[in-house]
Design a protein around this motif. Structure first.
Motif, PDB file in Angstrom:
ATOM      1  N   ASP A  28      -1.184  -6.076  -0.306  1.00 51.54           N
ATOM      2  CA  ASP A  28      -1.507  -5.459   0.981  1.00 51.54           C
ATOM      3  C   ASP A  28      -2.998  -5.216   1.127  1.00 51.54           C
ATOM      4  O   ASP A  28      -3.660  -4.762   0.186  1.00 51.54           O
ATOM      5  N   ASP A  37       0.844  -1.202   0.000  1.00 53.15           N
ATOM      6  CA  ASP A  37       0.000   0.000   0.000  1.00 53.15           C
ATOM      7  C   ASP A  37       0.879   1.252   0.000  1.00 53.15           C
ATOM      8  O   ASP A  37       0.367   2.373  -0.075  1.00 53.15           O
ATOM      9  N   SER A  38       2.203   1.060   0.012  1.00 52.50           N
ATOM     10  CA  SER A  38       3.121   2.182  -0.213  1.00 52.50           C
ATOM     11  C   SER A  38       2.874   2.801  -1.590  1.00 52.50           C
ATOM     12  O   SER A  38       3.375   3.882  -1.884  1.00 52.50           O
ATOM     13  N   LYS A  48      -1.320  -9.353   2.794  1.00 54.88           N
ATOM     14  CA  LYS A  48      -0.542  -8.925   3.974  1.00 54.88           C
ATOM     15  C   LYS A  48      -1.411  -7.936   4.748  1.00 54.88           C
ATOM     16  O   LYS A  48      -2.098  -7.115   4.148  1.00 54.88           O
TER      17      LYS A  48
HETATM   18  O1  KIV Z   1       3.521  -1.114   1.573  1.00 57.43           O
HETATM   19  C1  KIV Z   1       4.675  -1.538   1.550  1.00 57.43           C
HETATM   20  O2  KIV Z   1       5.456  -1.308   0.615  1.00 57.43           O
HETATM   21  C2  KIV Z   1       5.122  -2.330   2.682  1.00 57.43           C
HETATM   22  C3  KIV Z   1       6.588  -2.520   2.861  1.00 57.43           C
HETATM   23  C4  KIV Z   1       7.130  -1.289   3.469  1.00 57.43           C
HETATM   24  C5  KIV Z   1       6.901  -3.741   3.632  1.00 57.43           C
HETATM   25  O3  KIV Z   1       4.317  -2.745   3.478  1.00 57.43           O
END
Ligand code: KIV
Length: 274
Positions: free
Chosen positions: A88, A49-50, A118
């Motif tokens: 995510d 979710d980044s 995740k």
């Molecule tokens: O959203 C993301 O990229 C992440 C990483 C920082 C592990 O959760």
């Protein structure tokens, strides 16, 4: 006629079986074509979710929606062939109840065909993780610094800085491992704590800013390529694409303005009358 053997994608159990073995390589990707590149070298690709920060310019991951994750997750699935793709679960789509989490996770799995989801949180999310895992949804945990809780944390600072603060993070790791995660991301914790957790739990730990003491590593692709305006301090750069892109854009703009841009007759080999 030759029959091509189908490429078998890695699964959550494959990643889990790597505990204590060859380090697990994971990177984020949000697009088909970067996924194709990452797929050649990575065991797992995280559609993080980044993407809210990296693609959309948000300050935090809080505004990210399920629809955004499904759209980019599907692109990454199209671009990759062998890596496990983990998508995510965004803020607000799983915390209210285990049923809400199942509904959101099932949508992600059905609409992207990814292999796992995740979610962030330790002890408080254990019941939900068990509920999902028992219903066919492989879950990767995420503890330590959990960016979706930024409005409670106040800043993106390292967690467990004093030994006295380690116990809750260790409890989080044990709780998500016991609840059925196949691997756990540990973000922004010091090496001794990462080492202790890695030794204590039976599933692989994947570190981000958590030292080499983990069973694997994950980085945000744009951060390690030098493309993010504000990468975390712990990020090691493997490229510096930001200046290279800007140089190319500037050269293109100069060509267009000076009419040096290739003309159609040059490209298509057409003859123009003198
Ligand atoms: O959203 C993301 O990229 C992440 C990483 C920082 C592990 O959760």
């Amino acid at each position: 006629m030759s029959v091509q053997a189908p490429i078998k994608r890695k699964t959550g159990p494959d990643i889990c079986a790597r505990k204590g073995g060859e380090p697990i390589v994971m990177l984020t990707s949000y697009h088909a074509h970067t996924a194709t590149m990452a797929d050649r070298y990575c065991d797992a690709i995280l559609v993080g979710d980044s993407l809210g920060n990296v693609m959309h310019g948000f300050e935090t991951t809080v505004p990210v929606t399920l629809e955004m994750m499904i759209l980019q997750g599907s692109a990454v699935m199209r671009g990759s062939r062998q890596a496990l793709v983990v998508v995510d679960m965004p803020f607000g789509t799983y915390e209210a109840s285990k049923e809400q989490a199942f509904h959101s996770a099932a949508r992600i799995m059905k609409e992207t065909q990814c292999g796992a989801v995740k979610l962030e949180g330790g002890v408080r999310m254990a019941e939900t993780i068990r509920f999902l895992s028992e219903r066919g949804i492989p879950v990767m945990g995420h503890i330590g610094l959990t960016p979706q809780s930024i409005n409670m944390l106040g800043s993106f600072r390292a967690q467990g800085r004093e030994e006295a603060d380690w116990a809750p993070i260790e409890n989080d790791a044990r709780a998500v491992a016991e609840a059925g995660t196949f691997a756990v991301v540990i973000e922004a914790v010091a090496e001794p704590l990462a080492r202790k957790i890695t030794a204590a739990i039976p599933v692989p730990t994947i570190g981000i800013g958590a030292s080499v003491a983990c069973d694997g590593q994950v980085l945000v692709l744009e951060d390690m390529l030098g493309l993010s305006p504000k990468p975390a301090k712990f990020v090691r750069r493997y490229g510096n694409l930001g200046p290279a892109i800007e140089e190319a854009v500037a050269a293109y703009a100069a060509d267009v303005r000076s009419r040096a841009f290739p003309a159609a007759e040059h490209v298509y080999g057409m003859k123009t009358k003198a």
